[in-house]
Design a protein around this motif. Sequence first.
Motif, PDB file in Angstrom:
ATOM      1  N   ILE A   1      -3.078  -0.552   1.291  1.00  0.00           N
ATOM      2  CA  ILE A   1      -2.008  -1.513   0.997  1.00  0.00           C
ATOM      3  C   ILE A   1      -2.515  -2.943   1.148  1.00  0.00           C
ATOM      4  CG2 ILE A   1       0.205  -2.420   1.812  1.00  0.00           C
ATOM      5  CD1 ILE A   1       0.980   0.480   2.493  1.00  0.00           C
ATOM      6  N   PHE A   2      -3.128  -3.245   2.294  1.00  0.00           N
ATOM      7  CA  PHE A   2      -3.491  -4.636   2.572  1.00  0.00           C
ATOM      8  C   PHE A   2      -4.798  -5.059   1.906  1.00  0.00           C
ATOM      9  CE2 PHE A   2      -0.435  -3.755   5.955  1.00  0.00           C
ATOM     10  CZ  PHE A   2       0.367  -4.884   5.865  1.00  0.00           C
ATOM     11  N   ASN A   3      -5.522  -4.111   1.311  1.00  0.00           N
ATOM     12  CA  ASN A   3      -6.714  -4.460   0.547  1.00  0.00           C
ATOM     13  C   ASN A   3      -6.470  -4.454  -0.959  1.00  0.00           C
ATOM     14  OD1 ASN A   3      -8.465  -4.820   2.761  1.00  0.00           O
ATOM     15  ND2 ASN A   3      -8.830  -2.611   2.906  1.00  0.00           N
ATOM     16  N   ASP A   4      -5.229  -4.206  -1.351  1.00  0.00           N
ATOM     17  CA  ASP A   4      -4.903  -4.131  -2.775  1.00  0.00           C
ATOM     18  C   ASP A   4      -4.703  -5.540  -3.338  1.00  0.00           C
ATOM     19  OD1 ASP A   4      -3.827  -3.706  -5.311  1.00  0.00           O
ATOM     20  OD2 ASP A   4      -2.766  -1.900  -4.684  1.00  0.00           O
ATOM     21  N   PRO A   5      -5.567  -6.003  -4.252  1.00  0.00           N
ATOM     22  CA  PRO A   5      -5.440  -7.359  -4.785  1.00  0.00           C
ATOM     23  C   PRO A   5      -4.305  -7.512  -5.787  1.00  0.00           C
ATOM     24  CG  PRO A   5      -7.238  -6.236  -5.880  1.00  0.00           C
ATOM     25  CD  PRO A   5      -6.737  -5.296  -4.822  1.00  0.00           C
ATOM     26  N   THR A   6      -3.734  -6.393  -6.244  1.00  0.00           N
ATOM     27  CA  THR A   6      -2.673  -6.475  -7.253  1.00  0.00           C
ATOM     28  C   THR A   6      -1.293  -6.681  -6.635  1.00  0.00           C
ATOM     29  OG1 THR A   6      -2.263  -4.086  -7.299  1.00  0.00           O
ATOM     30  CG2 THR A   6      -4.018  -4.943  -8.722  1.00  0.00           C
ATOM     31  N   LEU A   7      -1.169  -6.545  -5.302  1.00  0.00           N
ATOM     32  CA  LEU A   7       0.122  -6.693  -4.629  1.00  0.00           C
ATOM     33  C   LEU A   7       0.231  -8.058  -3.959  1.00  0.00           C
ATOM     34  CD1 LEU A   7       0.563  -3.208  -2.870  1.00  0.00           C
ATOM     35  CD2 LEU A   7       1.556  -3.966  -5.031  1.00  0.00           C
ATOM     36  N   ALA A   8       1.397  -8.644  -4.083  1.00  0.00           N
ATOM     37  CA  ALA A   8       1.666  -9.882  -3.358  1.00  0.00           C
ATOM     38  C   ALA A   8       1.783  -9.567  -1.872  1.00  0.00           C
ATOM     39  CB  ALA A   8       2.940 -10.528  -3.870  1.00  0.00           C
ATOM     40  N   LEU A   9       1.533 -10.569  -1.027  1.00  0.00           N
ATOM     41  CA  LEU A   9       1.559 -10.354   0.419  1.00  0.00           C
ATOM     42  C   LEU A   9       2.914  -9.840   0.881  1.00  0.00           C
ATOM     43  CD1 LEU A   9       0.206 -10.522   3.161  1.00  0.00           C
ATOM     44  CD2 LEU A   9       0.879 -12.948   3.272  1.00  0.00           C
ATOM     45  N   ILE A  10       4.000 -10.369   0.300  1.00  0.00           N
ATOM     46  CA  ILE A  10       5.334  -9.928   0.717  1.00  0.00           C
ATOM     47  C   ILE A  10       5.568  -8.466   0.353  1.00  0.00           C
ATOM     48  CG2 ILE A  10       6.426 -10.746  -1.428  1.00  0.00           C
ATOM     49  CD1 ILE A  10       8.876 -11.457   0.300  1.00  0.00           C
ATOM     50  N   ASP A  11       5.012  -8.024  -0.806  1.00  0.00           N
ATOM     51  CA  ASP A  11       5.143  -6.622  -1.194  1.00  0.00           C
ATOM     52  C   ASP A  11       4.328  -5.720  -0.268  1.00  0.00           C
ATOM     53  OD1 ASP A  11       6.885  -7.045  -3.272  1.00  0.00           O
ATOM     54  OD2 ASP A  11       5.328  -7.196  -4.806  1.00  0.00           O
ATOM     55  N   LYS A  12       3.156  -6.173   0.134  1.00  0.00           N
ATOM     56  CA  LYS A  12       2.343  -5.391   1.068  1.00  0.00           C
ATOM     57  C   LYS A  12       3.087  -5.179   2.381  1.00  0.00           C
ATOM     58  CE  LYS A  12      -2.092  -7.121  -0.714  1.00  0.00           C
ATOM     59  NZ  LYS A  12      -3.346  -7.831  -0.391  1.00  0.00           N
ATOM     60  N   THR A  13       3.677  -6.263   2.892  1.00  0.00           N
ATOM     61  CA  THR A  13       4.391  -6.173   4.171  1.00  0.00           C
ATOM     62  C   THR A  13       5.596  -5.259   4.060  1.00  0.00           C
ATOM     63  OG1 THR A  13       3.695  -8.434   4.694  1.00  0.00           O
ATOM     64  CG2 THR A  13       5.516  -7.510   5.966  1.00  0.00           C
ATOM     65  N   LYS A  14       6.376  -5.382   2.971  1.00  0.00           N
ATOM     66  CA  LYS A  14       7.572  -4.545   2.800  1.00  0.00           C
ATOM     67  C   LYS A  14       7.207  -3.077   2.631  1.00  0.00           C
ATOM     68  CE  LYS A  14      10.775  -7.966   0.854  1.00  0.00           C
ATOM     69  NZ  LYS A  14      11.606  -8.339  -0.322  1.00  0.00           N
ATOM     70  N   LEU A  15       6.144  -2.803   1.876  1.00  0.00           N
ATOM     71  CA  LEU A  15       5.747  -1.419   1.654  1.00  0.00           C
ATOM     72  C   LEU A  15       5.293  -0.772   2.950  1.00  0.00           C
ATOM     73  CD1 LEU A  15       5.186   0.953  -0.194  1.00  0.00           C
ATOM     74  CD2 LEU A  15       2.971  -0.057  -0.758  1.00  0.00           C
ATOM     75  N   TRP A  16       4.474  -1.480   3.742  1.00  0.00           N
ATOM     76  CA  TRP A  16       4.018  -0.907   5.001  1.00  0.00           C
ATOM     77  C   TRP A  16       5.171  -0.718   5.971  1.00  0.00           C
ATOM     78  CZ3 TRP A  16       0.935   2.146   7.132  1.00  0.00           C
ATOM     79  CH2 TRP A  16       0.782   2.189   8.518  1.00  0.00           C
ATOM     80  N   HIS A  17       6.082  -1.666   6.051  1.00  0.00           N
ATOM     81  CA  HIS A  17       7.251  -1.520   6.912  1.00  0.00           C
ATOM     82  C   HIS A  17       8.123  -0.347   6.474  1.00  0.00           C
ATOM     83  CE1 HIS A  17       7.144  -5.941   8.555  1.00  0.00           C
ATOM     84  NE2 HIS A  17       6.215  -5.160   9.083  1.00  0.00           N
ATOM     85  N   PHE A  18       8.223  -0.149   5.175  1.00  0.00           N
ATOM     86  CA  PHE A  18       9.016   0.990   4.675  1.00  0.00           C
ATOM     87  C   PHE A  18       8.365   2.311   5.074  1.00  0.00           C
ATOM     88  CE2 PHE A  18       9.939   4.155   1.361  1.00  0.00           C
ATOM     89  CZ  PHE A  18      11.326   4.197   1.459  1.00  0.00           C
TER      90      PHE A  18
END
Length: 557
Positions: free
Chosen positions: A214-231
């Motif tokens: 998730i956090f190494n994916d360059p295609t995701l915005a930082l806010i999307d990374k945080t929301k996905l991991w929290h989910f």
Amino acid sequence: MSTGKSRLVVIGQWLIVHTQIILGVGSRVQCRMSEVPAYPVIEPTTFDVIVVGSGLPESIIAAAASATGKSVLHIDPNPFYGSHFSSISLPELLSFLRSHSVPADDDSSAAADNNDDEKNISVIGLSARPLYSDVEASPIPPELLQNSRKFCLDLSGPRVLFCAGHTIDLLMKSGVSQYLEFKSIDRSYIAATAHDDGTNGNHLSVVPDSRSAIFNDPTLALIDKTKLWHFFQHILDHLQALAAGRPGLVSQQDLDTPFAHFLDKNRLSPNIKSIILYAIAMANYDQTHVDASKYLLKTSDGINRLALYLSSLRRFPNASGAMLYPMYGLGELPQAFCRRAAVKGCLYVLRMPVVAVLVDKGNARRVGIRLASGQDLFSQQIVSDTVFSVPRPSDLSLSDTPADQGPIEIKEKIARGICITRKPLNSDASNLLAVYPPRSLYPEQAASVRVLQVGSSLAICPKDINADEGKKLLNAAIAALSTSGSTKSNFCGEDSSFSQSEDVGDAKPNLIWRTIYVQEVTEGSCGSVSSSFSPDGELGYDDLIDATQKVFHHDLF
């Protein structure tokens, strides 16, 4: 990995040729199709269970019944194991599809009229119905013809086994895993949908299914990374609470709502929703339109699928992903169960057609089969391949009928395709899964398309979508994978060997051969004469295994 005497072998390297089909089993396939000897006489003539067809459900039932001490006869009219779940060579594939796409020529009607009044037996003609339709295949080029029997092509693909699924548990518990070896599916990709960037499936991104991904994916915005991991963490906490006997963190009201609505409630972006719904929960149909409500995934089911995927990650040390694929093809699964059944005393007879079902007029629980050789065999229970239809005899009442089959209900239809390419989709991953969610190929796309790099591709169509629509989906996916409509790579992501800015116009695979066909999905039935299940449209085997276990416990125990 071992558990008692059971083990699951996950190997680290797998020989794959440039066409992405496994080599090394040509001689084994050839010996299956050797000259047919004269029909043998089968002894004894009475068994506890007779199983007709060697597909995966029938093979599991034969193995389970043999393990409990029952005498089992397992018979198949084909010269190989696996039936519609088999992996066969290129010429055999086309021959099998075409022969099972037209009604079989048999003498079942004549057999039905040949009642044996002296033995008080009713003879019910057994007819085979076509399971496939709309079979299309491109000409086989000379470079494939000379090695055509070295291919092992899955009839029911693409399918995988989730590392934490019921299927793996069954393989290990039953000891069948000792006959199998697996390779991990290295990576999963998902296509961008039209509303994301307008690319219509021409770009595939790595599925972010772990914290590092998730956090190494360059295609995701930082806010999307945080929301996905929290989910993900929220779902894991919910499952841990339930496992500890505490109330879950997701309310019952939310569990009963559509999963897509639950994702909206958690304020996940459309891109993240698509990843969760179609690349992790593996939803088959469009989840965002209310008019497709009969296909909507409930939150409770979505959480279970998410839990299965996440718990499958790194269950086995040598498996880098959540999914496994068996060496030599999916047809090894029914063969492994057949081997286990044979060890437990099951009698096997291949190349033996069955022309009729026999029913004792005085005891409807005493049933049997009539072989093409003319021999009659009897048992208390018959389990048959789904392609065989047992009509109700006119001289038996409804209460005497062994199985109220009648017309077999077609649950849905699936468009399947097999392609042979000259190079892999991504040279960085030898085995991968690519998902084309709804509306990623064209705006009207209502079903997901899943592609397995080992040579199989699959499209699932709702019951109300015709064969032309299913083939249109497959053709669109094949075009997106194998044509170079852009000088940009169709892969993006930090761990891919290609970047979005590289000029790799020749990176897409060069299509050598393909076939597309439509397969009916039917449900089984229970009774003295039971019908098993055809291959369904799910990516994994767990639903099929659960349904097979229900038939076994309903009919035999």
